[in-house]
Structures are given as structure tokens and as C-alpha cells.
Design a protein around this motif. Structure first.
Motif, mmCIF file in Angstrom:
data_model
loop_
_atom_site.group_PDB
_atom_site.id
_atom_site.type_symbol
_atom_site.label_atom_id
_atom_site.label_comp_id
_atom_site.label_asym_id
_atom_site.label_seq_id
_atom_site.Cartn_x
_atom_site.Cartn_y
_atom_site.Cartn_z
ATOM 1 N N MET A 173 0.830 -1.204 0.000
ATOM 2 C CA MET A 173 0.000 0.000 0.000
ATOM 3 C C MET A 173 0.863 1.252 0.000
ATOM 4 N N GLU A 174 1.898 1.232 0.822
ATOM 5 C CA GLU A 174 2.798 2.392 0.878
ATOM 6 C C GLU A 174 3.438 2.649 -0.473
ATOM 7 N N LYS A 175 3.839 1.586 -1.167
ATOM 8 C CA LYS A 175 4.452 1.747 -2.478
ATOM 9 C C LYS A 175 3.460 2.301 -3.503
ATOM 10 N N LEU A 176 2.176 2.046 -3.264
ATOM 11 C CA LEU A 176 1.144 2.602 -4.141
ATOM 12 C C LEU A 176 0.747 4.013 -3.732
ATOM 13 N N GLY A 177 1.362 4.519 -2.662
ATOM 14 C CA GLY A 177 1.036 5.856 -2.182
ATOM 15 C C GLY A 177 -0.233 5.906 -1.363
#
Length: 225
Positions: free
Chosen positions: A54-58
């Protein structure tokens, strides 16, 4: 490892170690309150992988609880899949509008328990398993078939919202290019105006594991490219 077979439309995060210090949301903690230690580790580490994705997807961290058939319930706008087996956890996520559905699975690269193959396979599938087991013994082809069918179900269920039996999808596998196809033997749901009849996926045998993944990009995403 999983990123090798899921393609550019999604984000993959996996680990061979249990992750410590993971903070669960209240709903998640409630789901495993009475679980044994092994199950709590699987659940917690898989969700840690999902939140890293999720973090990598912003996107902000969000709870991932389970639906009526144990499927992950993703936050709005997210398409995802989780898998775990002994010594391995993974999550793959994409954005709704870019990805229609996806499913991933990981299994140990070892033979299925006695009698299981007959319950999860069709005669034509057992024929190619026998052939490949004789000529390419480095892969547990029966376990790979099981993994592919698990990925098929995980990709199918969010679209159809109903069970898909092992006998209701026929797997055809190419041992040379790491790809497989799953032909649906029952009517599929309508997706973006067309009846779903099959899935295409990829597989990998590496580091003592067999991995399978299905990622279906949205038609709009393909047109944009």
C-alpha cells in the motif's frame, strides 16, 4: 520472488522471515485473538507485506480483515491478493481501474500428500503431470497444479462471488516459458462487457517454492498504453 511473475501493473512485497513489531488494527486483532502462534505469525506478516505494498502505491495503511470465505477485504480502490506457506509470505496489490482482478499462491516445491491429486485434478491434467514428472523431475508438477488452481480461485471469487470447484477449471501449463492458462468449465461472470472464459497466469519454481500468479489488467488500462 513474486515480483518476477506479476508484471508491471501491480506491486509485490514478499518475505522469507516473520516480521516483528507489526501493529494490527482492532478488527484484525479480533480475527486472530484465539489463533495458535503459527497462524498469528502468518496473518500478521502477510498483512505487513500488504501494508508495505500500500505504501508503495502511495496509499495509507488500512485494515485487511476477512470476508465470508476467508478472502481479504481490501480498502476501496485496491485490488489485492495474499498468500503464505511455510517460510514465505507475500502480498500483491494494484489499483482498481488499472487491474480488474488478481490471484497469487505459493507452495513448497514438494509432492502433494497421497490422494490429494485425484481430488483436485482432471484426467487431462494428471496426464501432463505424469509426463512432466518423468521428464522434468526438478518441479513438483502436482503441487504446481494445485497452486495454479488456488490462484485461479482467488482471481475468480472477487468477480463471481461464488465458489469455483477444482474440477471447474482446466489448467494447461507450458513448462518452458513459465506460463499457464486456466479454461473455465462453467459460465464465468461478465467483466467489462465480456463473458470471462479463461485466465492467463505465470509460474515460477525457485528456492524450494512454486509460485503462481494471475493479474488481469483492466481494458481501459491497456488502451491507455
Amino acid at each position: 520472488m513474486m515480483e518476477k511473475i506479476v508484471g508491471p501493473d501491480v506491486v509485490a512485497v514478499d518475505t522469507r522471515a516473520e516480521l516483528t513489531g507489526v501493529v494490527l488494527f482492532p478488527g484484525e486483532r479480533a480475527e486472530i485473538a484465539n489463533a495458535v502462534a503459527k497462524r498469528r505469525e502468518e496473518y500478521t506478516t502477510a498483512r505487513a507485506c500488504a501494508r508495505q505494498a500500500m505504501e508503495k502505491l502511495g496509499l495509507p495503511p488500512s485494515p485487511i480483515t476477512r470476508g465470508p470465505r476467508g478472502e481479504p477485504i481490501w480498502p476501496e480502490g485496491v485490488i489485492g491478493s495474499i498468500t503464505h506457506c511455510s517460510g514465505y509470505r507475500a502480498a500483491v496489490l494494484g489499483r482498481a481501474g488499472e487491474v480488474t482482478t488478481l490471484g497469487i499462491d505459493a507452495e513448497p516445491n514438494g509432492p502433494l500428500p497421497e490422494g490429494v491429486l485425484e481430488t483436485i485434478s482432471l484426467p487431462a491434467e494428471r496426464a501432463w503431470i505424469r509426463r512432466l514428472s518423468a521428464t522434468r523431475p526438478g518441479v513438483a508438477w502436482d503441487r504446481l497444479l494445485f497452486s495454479a488452481k488456488e490462484s485461479v480461485y482467488k482471481a475468480w471469487y472477487p468477480l463471481a462471488r461464488r465458489w469455483l470447484d477444482f474440477s471447474e477449471a482446466m489448467i494447461g501449463l507450458d513448462p518452458s516459458d513459465g506460463r499457464f492458462r486456466a479454461r473455465l468449465l462453467v459460465p464465468g461472470p461478465e467483466v467489462e462487457g465480456e463473458r470471462l472464459t479463461e485466465f492467463s497466469g505465470r509460474w515460477l519454481a525457485e528456492d524450494g517454492l512454486v509460485l503462481t500468479a494471475i493479474v488481469v489488467p483492466s481494458r481501459e488500462s491497456n488502451v491507455d498504453r
